[in-house]
Design an enzyme around this catalytic site. Structure first.
Site, mmCIF file in Angstrom:
data_model
loop_
_atom_site.group_PDB
_atom_site.id
_atom_site.type_symbol
_atom_site.label_atom_id
_atom_site.label_comp_id
_atom_site.label_asym_id
_atom_site.label_seq_id
_atom_site.Cartn_x
_atom_site.Cartn_y
_atom_site.Cartn_z
ATOM 1 N N LYS A 119 40.511 34.454 47.249
ATOM 2 C CA LYS A 119 41.450 35.102 48.191
ATOM 3 C C LYS A 119 41.210 34.603 49.628
ATOM 4 O O LYS A 119 40.833 33.462 49.812
ATOM 5 C CB LYS A 119 41.338 36.631 48.104
ATOM 6 N N GLU A 126 49.086 40.768 44.934
ATOM 7 C CA GLU A 126 49.122 40.821 46.404
ATOM 8 C C GLU A 126 50.327 40.040 46.934
ATOM 9 O O GLU A 126 50.907 40.392 47.959
ATOM 10 C CB GLU A 126 47.787 40.304 46.981
ATOM 11 N N SER A 147 38.714 44.237 39.004
ATOM 12 C CA SER A 147 37.350 44.793 39.113
ATOM 13 C C SER A 147 36.425 44.326 37.993
ATOM 14 O O SER A 147 35.636 45.111 37.457
ATOM 15 C CB SER A 147 37.407 46.321 39.191
HETATM 16 C C1 PEP Z 1 42.021 39.310 41.684
HETATM 17 O O1 PEP Z 1 41.784 38.756 42.727
HETATM 18 O O2 PEP Z 1 42.934 38.882 40.982
HETATM 19 C C2 PEP Z 1 41.197 40.445 41.267
HETATM 20 C C3 PEP Z 1 41.333 40.877 40.060
HETATM 21 O O3 PEP Z 1 40.315 40.973 42.184
HETATM 22 P P1 PEP Z 1 39.034 41.923 41.880
HETATM 23 O O4 PEP Z 1 38.256 41.254 40.769
HETATM 24 O O5 PEP Z 1 38.284 41.961 43.163
HETATM 25 O O6 PEP Z 1 39.557 43.254 41.445
#
Ligand code: PEP
Length: 258
Positions: A11, A97, A213
């Protein structure tokens, strides 16, 4: 069974130096990794550097987004051709996002998917329901719409090369992952839709990752589900140790499936 695919979505995180250190460590420590595909998706500005660090390592480098047109007057955007030119092989499309913070609609994501394939990039197509959609019992309906609209007009050979990431929005970055049973239920549903539309052979080639997560603590039980073919990892991909632990658990899973 498709080969498991573990991808780190960095990200808008890490400095250039941190990104260099992480990529260099992954390169060193994933030498000779077998049976599992691994990829990282750094921010646009670091892609060239990370592609050069990981060149020849077998670790894939993907972008987190691209534009739906080949080129033109789109200030601030990045094209798929530019990504190809610097050595990216993959691109995340339709991340929640992008959908919910930046307003990308299904048709835009579909145009991006089509172009990615036309350019020879391998898309990781994300979909998943918002918390209120799950709470009101509309998870399957939402996933159905996102999948059908996203894949509209794709050739069957393209679909077979696809990675789909099921990422329930309520699980992303919240520390509240879907239970293995919740994820498996939606993965099976997606597989069923693919089978109906494209047949058994093609549907069995599509990799369906879970994202939301993911940590070393929940990796084994998620990957033990028959329809979970990999993971899209956000927060836990930013640290060498946690990401490598997730990859090594995926390799372990291959050796001794639960
Ligand atoms: C993601 O970036 O697609 C994601 C699932 O983030 P996280 O693992 O932090 O929930």
């Amino acid at each position: 069974m498709p080969r498991p695919f573990i991808v780190g979505n960095w990200k808008m995180n890490l400095s250039l130096q941190e990104a260099r250190i992480l990529a260099t460590a992954l390169r060193k420590r994933l030498v000779g990794v077998e049976g599992v595909d691994v990829g990282v998706c750094p921010a646009f500005v670091f892609l060239m550097e990370i592609c050069s660090i990981l060149k020849g390592s077998g670790i894939f480098v993907g972008a987190q987004n691209m534009h739906w047109e080949r080129k033109g007057a789109f200030t601030g955007e990045v094209s798929g051709e530019m990504l190809k030119e610097i050595g990216c092989t993959h691109v995340i499309l339709g991340h929640s996002e992008r959908r919910h913070v930046f307003g990308e609609i299904d048709q835009v994501i579909n145009a991006k998917l089509r172009l990615a394939f036309a350019l020879g990039l391998r898309p990781i197509f994300c979909l998943g329901e918002k918390p209120e959609e799950r709470e009101s019992g509309r998870t399957f309906q939402v996933v159905d719409r996102q999948l059908k609209a996203g894949l509209e007009g794709l050739e069957i050979e393209e679909v077979s090369l696809l990675t789909i990431a099921y990422e329930p929005v309520w699980a992303i970055g919240t520390g509240k992952n879907a239970t293995p049973a919740q994820a498996e239920e939606v993965h099976s549903y997606i597989r069923g839709l693919l089978k109906k539309a494209y047949g058994e052979e093609v549907s069995s080639q599509v990799r369906i990752q879970y994202g939301g997560s993911v940590t070393p603590q929940n990796t084994a039980e998620l990957l033990a589900q028959p329809e979970i073919n990999g993971l899209l990892v956000g927060g836990a991909s930013l640290k060498e140790e946690t990401f490598l632990k997730i990859v090594s658990m995926a390799m372990e899973q291959l050796r001794s499936p639960i």
